[in-house]
Design a protein around this motif. Sequence first.
Motif, mmCIF file in Angstrom:
data_model
loop_
_atom_site.group_PDB
_atom_site.id
_atom_site.type_symbol
_atom_site.label_atom_id
_atom_site.label_comp_id
_atom_site.label_asym_id
_atom_site.label_seq_id
_atom_site.Cartn_x
_atom_site.Cartn_y
_atom_site.Cartn_z
ATOM 1 N N GLU A 47 0.647 -1.203 -0.111
ATOM 2 C CA GLU A 47 -0.098 0.151 -0.003
ATOM 3 C C GLU A 47 0.918 1.294 0.009
ATOM 4 O O GLU A 47 0.553 2.280 -0.497
ATOM 5 N N TRP A 48 1.810 1.354 0.617
ATOM 6 C CA TRP A 48 2.818 2.482 0.945
ATOM 7 C C TRP A 48 3.600 2.597 -0.648
ATOM 8 O O TRP A 48 3.681 3.850 -1.026
ATOM 9 N N ILE A 49 3.849 1.611 -1.169
ATOM 10 C CA ILE A 49 4.710 1.855 -2.539
ATOM 11 C C ILE A 49 3.718 2.371 -3.585
ATOM 12 O O ILE A 49 3.830 3.209 -4.461
ATOM 13 N N ARG A 50 2.390 2.032 -3.533
ATOM 14 C CA ARG A 50 1.299 2.369 -4.320
ATOM 15 C C ARG A 50 1.032 3.948 -4.049
ATOM 16 O O ARG A 50 0.849 4.717 -4.987
ATOM 17 N N ARG A 51 1.302 4.200 -2.840
ATOM 18 C CA ARG A 51 1.161 5.711 -2.716
ATOM 19 C C ARG A 51 2.416 6.589 -2.974
ATOM 20 O O ARG A 51 2.013 7.735 -3.385
ATOM 21 N N PHE A 111 1.561 4.184 -10.716
ATOM 22 C CA PHE A 111 1.362 3.150 -11.324
ATOM 23 C C PHE A 111 0.700 3.159 -12.570
ATOM 24 O O PHE A 111 0.467 2.210 -13.216
ATOM 25 N N GLU A 112 0.472 4.568 -12.975
ATOM 26 C CA GLU A 112 -0.274 4.795 -14.200
ATOM 27 C C GLU A 112 0.760 5.820 -15.090
ATOM 28 O O GLU A 112 0.193 6.796 -15.212
ATOM 29 N N PRO A 113 1.964 5.452 -15.282
ATOM 30 C CA PRO A 113 2.852 6.340 -16.177
ATOM 31 C C PRO A 113 2.484 6.377 -17.485
ATOM 32 O O PRO A 113 1.778 5.702 -18.217
ATOM 33 N N GLU A 114 2.835 7.593 -18.070
ATOM 34 C CA GLU A 114 2.445 7.951 -19.307
ATOM 35 C C GLU A 114 3.212 7.066 -20.198
ATOM 36 O O GLU A 114 4.424 6.650 -20.325
ATOM 37 N N VAL A 115 2.432 6.334 -21.440
ATOM 38 C CA VAL A 115 2.963 5.837 -22.462
ATOM 39 C C VAL A 115 2.505 6.270 -23.946
ATOM 40 O O VAL A 115 1.260 6.254 -23.901
ATOM 41 N N THR A 116 3.527 6.709 -24.642
ATOM 42 C CA THR A 116 3.271 7.697 -25.804
ATOM 43 C C THR A 116 3.114 6.663 -26.911
ATOM 44 O O THR A 116 3.468 5.554 -26.929
ATOM 45 N N HIS A 117 2.386 7.074 -28.002
ATOM 46 C CA HIS A 117 2.578 6.407 -29.332
ATOM 47 C C HIS A 117 3.999 5.880 -29.540
ATOM 48 O O HIS A 117 4.259 4.867 -30.418
ATOM 49 N N ASP A 118 4.776 6.940 -29.772
ATOM 50 C CA ASP A 118 6.314 6.759 -29.999
ATOM 51 C C ASP A 118 7.096 5.713 -29.273
ATOM 52 O O ASP A 118 7.765 4.946 -29.807
ATOM 53 N N THR A 144 6.850 1.221 -14.235
ATOM 54 C CA THR A 144 6.347 0.892 -13.015
ATOM 55 C C THR A 144 7.634 0.277 -12.008
ATOM 56 O O THR A 144 7.949 0.725 -10.955
ATOM 57 N N ASP A 145 8.066 -0.784 -12.632
ATOM 58 C CA ASP A 145 9.061 -1.541 -11.978
ATOM 59 C C ASP A 145 10.570 -0.869 -11.592
ATOM 60 O O ASP A 145 11.055 -0.730 -10.589
ATOM 61 N N ARG A 146 10.684 -0.140 -12.687
ATOM 62 C CA ARG A 146 11.717 0.872 -12.704
ATOM 63 C C ARG A 146 11.633 1.898 -11.723
ATOM 64 O O ARG A 146 12.417 2.316 -10.973
ATOM 65 N N ALA A 147 10.260 2.435 -11.527
ATOM 66 C CA ALA A 147 9.983 3.512 -10.566
ATOM 67 C C ALA A 147 10.215 3.109 -8.960
ATOM 68 O O ALA A 147 10.777 3.503 -8.159
ATOM 69 N N ILE A 148 9.456 1.555 -9.023
ATOM 70 C CA ILE A 148 9.829 0.862 -7.712
ATOM 71 C C ILE A 148 11.236 0.673 -7.142
ATOM 72 O O ILE A 148 11.630 1.147 -6.110
ATOM 73 N N LYS A 149 12.184 0.393 -8.268
ATOM 74 C CA LYS A 149 13.458 0.277 -7.850
ATOM 75 C C LYS A 149 14.098 1.310 -7.309
ATOM 76 O O LYS A 149 15.030 1.319 -6.588
ATOM 77 N N ILE A 205 1.584 -4.013 -25.868
ATOM 78 C CA ILE A 205 2.738 -3.279 -25.803
ATOM 79 C C ILE A 205 2.641 -2.140 -24.650
ATOM 80 O O ILE A 205 3.658 -1.780 -23.834
ATOM 81 N N ARG A 206 1.608 -1.550 -24.711
ATOM 82 C CA ARG A 206 1.279 -0.550 -23.801
ATOM 83 C C ARG A 206 1.411 -1.074 -22.451
ATOM 84 O O ARG A 206 1.852 -0.520 -21.468
ATOM 85 N N GLU A 207 0.715 -2.483 -22.207
ATOM 86 C CA GLU A 207 0.644 -2.691 -20.736
ATOM 87 C C GLU A 207 2.331 -3.014 -20.358
ATOM 88 O O GLU A 207 2.714 -3.119 -19.145
ATOM 89 N N THR A 208 2.827 -3.699 -21.473
ATOM 90 C CA THR A 208 4.377 -4.164 -21.171
ATOM 91 C C THR A 208 5.355 -2.913 -20.701
ATOM 92 O O THR A 208 6.039 -3.045 -19.742
ATOM 93 N N ILE A 209 4.957 -1.726 -21.338
ATOM 94 C CA ILE A 209 5.903 -0.638 -21.290
ATOM 95 C C ILE A 209 5.537 0.031 -19.857
ATOM 96 O O ILE A 209 6.333 0.434 -18.942
ATOM 97 N N LYS A 210 4.177 -0.041 -19.510
ATOM 98 C CA LYS A 210 3.782 0.601 -18.282
ATOM 99 C C LYS A 210 4.302 -0.283 -17.039
ATOM 100 O O LYS A 210 4.719 0.202 -16.028
ATOM 101 N N LYS A 211 4.343 -1.728 -17.269
ATOM 102 C CA LYS A 211 5.084 -2.358 -16.223
ATOM 103 C C LYS A 211 6.421 -2.070 -16.022
ATOM 104 O O LYS A 211 6.965 -2.165 -14.990
#
Length: 472
Positions: free
Chosen positions: A277-281, A285-292, A433-438, A424-430
């Motif tokens: 819960e704290w990491i979610r705060r 968890f919804e980073p921007e993913v552009t068309h490019d 998010t993983d990079r941000a948690i790290k 692809i969008r879900e993969t990039i989003k994950k």
Amino acid sequence: MAKSLSIRRAVLGALALFVAGAIGSPAAAQFSLPAFGDRAEPVDPFQSRPGLAPPPESVGGTPTQPLRTERAIDPRQPQPSRSQYAPNVAQAPRVAQRDVPYERRDDAPSYRTANNGAPNQPAASNGPANRPRSDNPFGENPDPLLAAQPIARVGPEVILVADVLGPVNQQLASRLRDGIIKPHEVDREREKLIRLAINNLIDQKLVVTVARRELPPEAIPKIEKSMNEQFDKSQLKNLFEQAKVSTTHELDEMLKQSGSSLARQRKMYFERSIMQEWIRREVNFEPEVTHDDMLAYYRDHADEFAIKAQARWEELMVRFEEFPTKADAWRALADMGNRVWAREASFAQVAKEQSQGATASNGGARDWTTRGSHASAEMDQALFTLPVGQMSKIIEGPTGFHIVRVVERKEDSKRPFVEAQVDIRETIKKQKTDRAIKEYLLKLRANIPVWTIFDGPPQELAEAGAAGTPIR
């Protein structure tokens, strides 16, 4: 420095003895605890199959000559003379006077088992390979007091030996039992699992430390009460079922035998929930993913979107085990192929009446098969080189002879970007998010002292400074 190394060796040695006793206990063998970072080794689903004949020089084309399959020579078998495989044409009896594509060969070698007719029997031996494998290579009578020894420290939070015993015991016993590791590899595997468990717990303690520091003091008891209620509803029932006990006292005793306890399970559940819960705060968890971003991923990971060729086909088949010799099996399949070739009956009708394949009752029809997925390399080659609608030559497989015909084929292709962009969008989003948690956890490590048993005695923590010593 010498004192530091001696303390480290003493604690690790004692930990090994404690782990040993827990693994060796009957309770640990039948009870599984939740494990941190357990990674199963991939298993190859396709096993190589011995005895396959090498593929012929040409698989395609209408068969007009009898198939002369080259076979691997078995040194255990008496080797036939050349005349057995290639008799003089003038001496070989002709069964039919007309030309047919599948010759009813009388010269195929007899089918034998690996022991010339005798069924294969396992070697009777009392050697090490046939002895029951022990799950306890460390000895018995461990010292239970070691469970209270610190193995890592994160700021004010302490990680005890007992915190890692459950996961380590469960994983070591499982890997020994399944043959993933050998007894002589246990020491190395144990240290690897301990390091992994400590590293996961350090991340958990880092977040819990920050949460306890920033949450109002009166909120912690309320959160703990809520988490305990959730634990009773969602976790306790599973623990009872795994341990096969009916009371909390019995469950607690069972957990203690494997290096844990009911109170410790509650605490770990509380801390994992707080961490999530704290990491979610703190992390988006919804980073921007552009068309490019998606186009670049599609271009850079082309292999992920490649679609291998597929073929839908039908089969006539005879099994070696149903005939006295391979020659008899060959002749039976040749008769089937000639019936279809002469249009005496349809492929499906012959398959239903005579074929011994898995789908014979369905007219020999096979579903879509992907290139490279068939256990027989020669069958795979035929399925993806034969012209559609043309029957193959007789192909020898591990368990019998085959004639195949491709009904429909899809060639190699690539998944269109329009279809793939959602994934692809879900993969990039994950990934983001993983990079941000790290990055968040690394920031915590830079501000909270961390010590582990692999870094030296606890008193060295003060010398490490406020940044602490990262686990190696």
